[in-house]
Design a protein around this motif. Structure first.
Motif, PDB file in Angstrom:
ATOM      1  N   LYS A  23       0.850  -1.031  -0.115  1.00 52.56           N
ATOM      2  CA  LYS A  23      -0.102   0.066  -0.221  1.00 52.56           C
ATOM      3  C   LYS A  23       0.855   1.413  -0.091  1.00 52.56           C
ATOM      4  CE  LYS A  23      -4.156  -1.577   2.012  1.00 52.56           C
ATOM      5  NZ  LYS A  23      -4.923  -1.999   3.333  1.00 52.56           N
ATOM      6  N   VAL A  24       2.091   1.311   0.493  1.00 56.47           N
ATOM      7  CA  VAL A  24       2.855   2.370   0.771  1.00 56.47           C
ATOM      8  C   VAL A  24       4.329   1.980  -0.260  1.00 56.47           C
ATOM      9  CG1 VAL A  24       2.038   3.694   2.795  1.00 56.47           C
ATOM     10  CG2 VAL A  24       3.577   1.597   2.906  1.00 56.47           C
ATOM     11  N   LYS A  60       4.404  -3.048  -8.479  1.00 62.29           N
ATOM     12  CA  LYS A  60       4.865  -1.429  -8.743  1.00 62.29           C
ATOM     13  C   LYS A  60       6.266  -1.272  -8.336  1.00 62.29           C
ATOM     14  CE  LYS A  60       2.509   2.852  -8.649  1.00 62.29           C
ATOM     15  NZ  LYS A  60       1.432   3.446  -7.950  1.00 62.29           N
ATOM     16  N   ALA A  64       9.997   1.865  -2.180  1.00 59.67           N
ATOM     17  CA  ALA A  64      10.129   3.274  -2.866  1.00 59.67           C
ATOM     18  C   ALA A  64      10.886   4.173  -1.850  1.00 59.67           C
ATOM     19  CB  ALA A  64       8.608   3.805  -3.159  1.00 59.67           C
ATOM     20  N   ALA A  66      12.816   4.923   2.137  1.00 60.86           N
ATOM     21  CA  ALA A  66      12.385   5.050   3.539  1.00 60.86           C
ATOM     22  C   ALA A  66      11.016   5.777   3.763  1.00 60.86           C
ATOM     23  CB  ALA A  66      13.610   5.881   4.345  1.00 60.86           C
ATOM     24  N   ILE A  68       8.655   8.254   4.218  1.00 62.76           N
ATOM     25  CA  ILE A  68       8.525   9.715   4.323  1.00 62.76           C
ATOM     26  C   ILE A  68       7.726  10.046   5.257  1.00 62.76           C
ATOM     27  CG2 ILE A  68       8.129  11.758   2.996  1.00 62.76           C
ATOM     28  CD1 ILE A  68       8.878   9.985   0.504  1.00 62.76           C
ATOM     29  N   GLY A 111      16.057   5.012   0.143  1.00 64.24           N
ATOM     30  CA  GLY A 111      16.691   3.708   0.975  1.00 64.24           C
ATOM     31  C   GLY A 111      16.367   2.483   0.455  1.00 64.24           C
TER      32      GLY A 111
HETATM   33  C1  HXC Z   1       5.900   6.650   2.510  1.00 62.73           C
HETATM   34  C2  HXC Z   1       5.389   6.373   0.319  1.00 62.73           C
HETATM   35  C3  HXC Z   1       6.647   6.320   0.051  1.00 62.73           C
HETATM   36  C4  HXC Z   1       7.641   6.530   0.915  1.00 62.73           C
HETATM   37  C5  HXC Z   1       5.220   6.196  -1.731  1.00 62.73           C
HETATM   38  N1  HXC Z   1       4.461   6.126  -0.646  1.00 62.73           N
HETATM   39  N2  HXC Z   1       6.346   6.014  -1.516  1.00 62.73           N
HETATM   40  N3  HXC Z   1       4.905   6.389   1.801  1.00 62.73           N
HETATM   41  N4  HXC Z   1       7.215   6.527   2.194  1.00 62.73           N
HETATM   42  N5  HXC Z   1       9.048   6.713   0.649  1.00 62.73           N
HETATM   43  C6  HXC Z   1       3.161   5.702  -0.620  1.00 62.73           C
HETATM   44  C7  HXC Z   1       2.220   7.228  -1.163  1.00 62.73           C
HETATM   45  O1  HXC Z   1       2.143   8.149  -0.062  1.00 62.73           O
HETATM   46  C8  HXC Z   1       0.818   6.338  -1.475  1.00 62.73           C
HETATM   47  O2  HXC Z   1       0.068   6.437  -0.401  1.00 62.73           O
HETATM   48  C9  HXC Z   1       1.265   5.155  -1.889  1.00 62.73           C
HETATM   49  O3  HXC Z   1       2.414   4.951  -1.488  1.00 62.73           O
HETATM   50  C10 HXC Z   1       1.318   5.054  -3.358  1.00 62.73           C
HETATM   51  O4  HXC Z   1       2.345   5.943  -3.845  1.00 62.73           O
HETATM   52  P1  HXC Z   1       1.852   7.165  -4.896  1.00 62.73           P
HETATM   53  O5  HXC Z   1       2.587   8.161  -4.905  1.00 62.73           O
HETATM   54  O6  HXC Z   1       0.249   7.235  -5.135  1.00 62.73           O
HETATM   55  O7  HXC Z   1       2.217   6.458  -6.448  1.00 62.73           O
HETATM   56  P2  HXC Z   1       2.549   6.940  -7.872  1.00 62.73           P
HETATM   57  O8  HXC Z   1       1.672   8.244  -8.002  1.00 62.73           O
HETATM   58  O9  HXC Z   1       2.729   5.879  -8.765  1.00 62.73           O
HETATM   59  O10 HXC Z   1       3.942   7.395  -7.598  1.00 62.73           O
HETATM   60  C11 HXC Z   1       5.112   6.411  -7.349  1.00 62.73           C
HETATM   61  C12 HXC Z   1       6.436   7.114  -6.674  1.00 62.73           C
HETATM   62  C13 HXC Z   1       5.992   8.174  -5.517  1.00 62.73           C
HETATM   63  C14 HXC Z   1       7.125   8.125  -7.999  1.00 62.73           C
HETATM   64  C15 HXC Z   1       7.241   6.152  -6.265  1.00 62.73           C
HETATM   65  O11 HXC Z   1       5.144   7.458  -4.736  1.00 62.73           O
HETATM   66  C16 HXC Z   1       7.184   8.575  -4.831  1.00 62.73           C
HETATM   67  O12 HXC Z   1       7.911   9.733  -5.298  1.00 62.73           O
HETATM   68  N6  HXC Z   1       7.741   8.214  -3.655  1.00 62.73           N
HETATM   69  C17 HXC Z   1       8.447   8.700  -2.743  1.00 62.73           C
HETATM   70  C18 HXC Z   1       9.772   8.371  -3.570  1.00 62.73           C
HETATM   71  C19 HXC Z   1      11.034   8.953  -2.608  1.00 62.73           C
HETATM   72  O13 HXC Z   1      11.219  10.105  -2.625  1.00 62.73           O
HETATM   73  N7  HXC Z   1      11.848   8.089  -2.038  1.00 62.73           N
HETATM   74  C20 HXC Z   1      12.882   8.560  -1.175  1.00 62.73           C
HETATM   75  C21 HXC Z   1      12.593   8.775   0.160  1.00 62.73           C
HETATM   76  S1  HXC Z   1      13.656   9.266   1.136  1.00 62.73           S
HETATM   77  P3  HXC Z   1      -1.511   7.064  -0.444  1.00 62.73           P
HETATM   78  O14 HXC Z   1      -1.664   6.692   1.103  1.00 62.73           O
HETATM   79  O15 HXC Z   1      -1.341   8.495  -0.727  1.00 62.73           O
HETATM   80  O16 HXC Z   1      -2.211   5.857  -1.284  1.00 62.73           O
HETATM   81  C22 HXC Z   1      14.824   8.018   1.722  1.00 62.73           C
HETATM   82  C23 HXC Z   1      16.012   8.446   2.527  1.00 62.73           C
HETATM   83  C24 HXC Z   1      16.707   7.113   2.842  1.00 62.73           C
HETATM   84  O17 HXC Z   1      14.758   6.874   1.129  1.00 62.73           O
HETATM   85  C25 HXC Z   1      18.044   7.401   3.856  1.00 62.73           C
HETATM   86  C26 HXC Z   1      17.384   7.692   5.232  1.00 62.73           C
HETATM   87  C27 HXC Z   1      18.362   7.890   6.401  1.00 62.73           C
END
Ligand code: HXC
Length: 260
Positions: A23-24, A60, A64, A66, A68, A111
């Motif tokens: 879901k996330v 999918k 995606a 850590a 957020i 992450g």
């Molecule tokens: C929490 C996340 C998430 C994440 C996606 N979701 N990625 N929740 N943390 N990293 C959730 C969304 O909020 C959404 O929840 C559901 O998953 C589906 O995602 P959508 O965005 O609706 O899907 P889509 O439009 O297809 O886009 C896919 C995506 C986008 C391009 C991958 O989700 C996205 O940009 N995600 C974040 C990617 C990112 O920036 N990752 C790096 C994080 S920083 P709802 O409830 O709305 O359905 C990191 C730091 C690591 O990782 C180091 C730490 C020390």
């Protein structure tokens, strides 16, 4: 076997570990990182496991990033603990003797990319998208990505990829040497399991020792790395697997390795 957010299936010496928070997009919450740490330690200790494949559930995403929502409310101290907890996990995967293959079945971002990079090598599906988009969130990589990409890709490619936060397609990631193979999604996990099974049929001590020689050697000068290789090579001659492997060759039969 498994935990709240992980599925674990062990068959014929290979463990398939699936991160199950579709879901996330399988985002890495602290609780998932703790489950991964615990599970990798258990798989490492499990005699029935010789190799591990890690993937994400759904069609999918691998992971995606850590989580957020969790990070959004962290202060600096909590962020440091979070980064170090993730780094402990990626270091554990990179240094555990058993080989780990990442089967990246979609987004591997932040992450999630760093988790894949911790593995010994990566296979990706055709729909996979990979990158470190942290700067688009006002932060930077924290689970080792800046260090791993700089070493793997060289400074220029790592800089451009991380400063822009752009995503690479699976084909681009293959061209850049990040992934070893790009496969149709339906074949990805099967192919990774097949490779893992092939490795699992080899002498596990030899695989473990060469994993260490390659990893540690990358941080050494070549002559030091050669010395280290020869010491590890020689130590295998005190093992049962060396006697079994060579004995089986001489006797023209299949070896039965025990990892001892
Ligand atoms: C929490 C996340 C998430 C994440 C996606 N979701 N990625 N929740 N943390 N990293 C959730 C969304 O909020 C959404 O929840 C559901 O998953 C589906 O995602 P959508 O965005 O609706 O899907 P889509 O439009 O297809 O886009 C896919 C995506 C986008 C391009 C991958 O989700 C996205 O940009 N995600 C974040 C990617 C990112 O920036 N990752 C790096 C994080 S920083 P709802 O409830 O709305 O359905 C990191 C730091 C690591 O990782 C180091 C730490 C020390």
């Amino acid at each position: 076997m498994g935990t709240e957010n992980l599925l674990v299936d062990i068959k014929d010496g290979v463990a398939l570990l699936t991160i199950n928070r579709p879901k996330v997009l399988n985002a890495l919450h602290t609780s998932v990182i703790a489950e991964l740490q615990e599970t990798f330690e258990a798989l490492n200790a499990n005699q029935a496991v010789k190799a591990v494949v890690i993937t994400g559930s759904g069609e999918k995403a691998f992971v995606a990033g850590a989580d957020i929502a969790e990070m959004a409310v962290m202060d600096a101290q909590q962020a440091l603990v979070f980064a170090r907890t993730g780094q402990k996990l990626v270091n554990y995967i990179g240094t555990m003797p058993k080989p780990v293959i990442a089967a990246v079945n979609g987004f591997a971002l932040g992450g999630g990319m760093e988790l894949a990079l911790a593995c010994d090598f990566i296979y990706a599906s055709e729909n996979a998208k990979m990158g470190l988009p942290e700067v688009t969130l006002g932060i930077m990589p924290g689970f080792g990505g800046s260090q791993k990409f700089a070493r793997l890709l060289g400074r220029s490619r790592a800089n451009e990829l991380i400063f822009t936060g752009k995503m690479l397609t699976a084909a681009e990631a293959k061209e850049w040497g990040i992934v070893n193979a790009v496969l149709p999604l339906a074949e990805l996990v099967g192919k990774a399991l097949e490779t893992a099974a092939r490795i699992a049929g080899n002498g596990l001590l030899g695989v473990a020792h060469v994993k260490e020689a390659i990893r540690r050697g990358l941080d050494m000068t070549e002559p030091d790395g050669m010395d280290y290789e020869s010491v590890l090579f020689a130590s295998l001659f005190a093992s049962r697997d060396q006697k079994e492997g060579m004995g089986a060759f001489v006797e023209k039969r299949k070896p039965n390795f025990t990892g001892s």
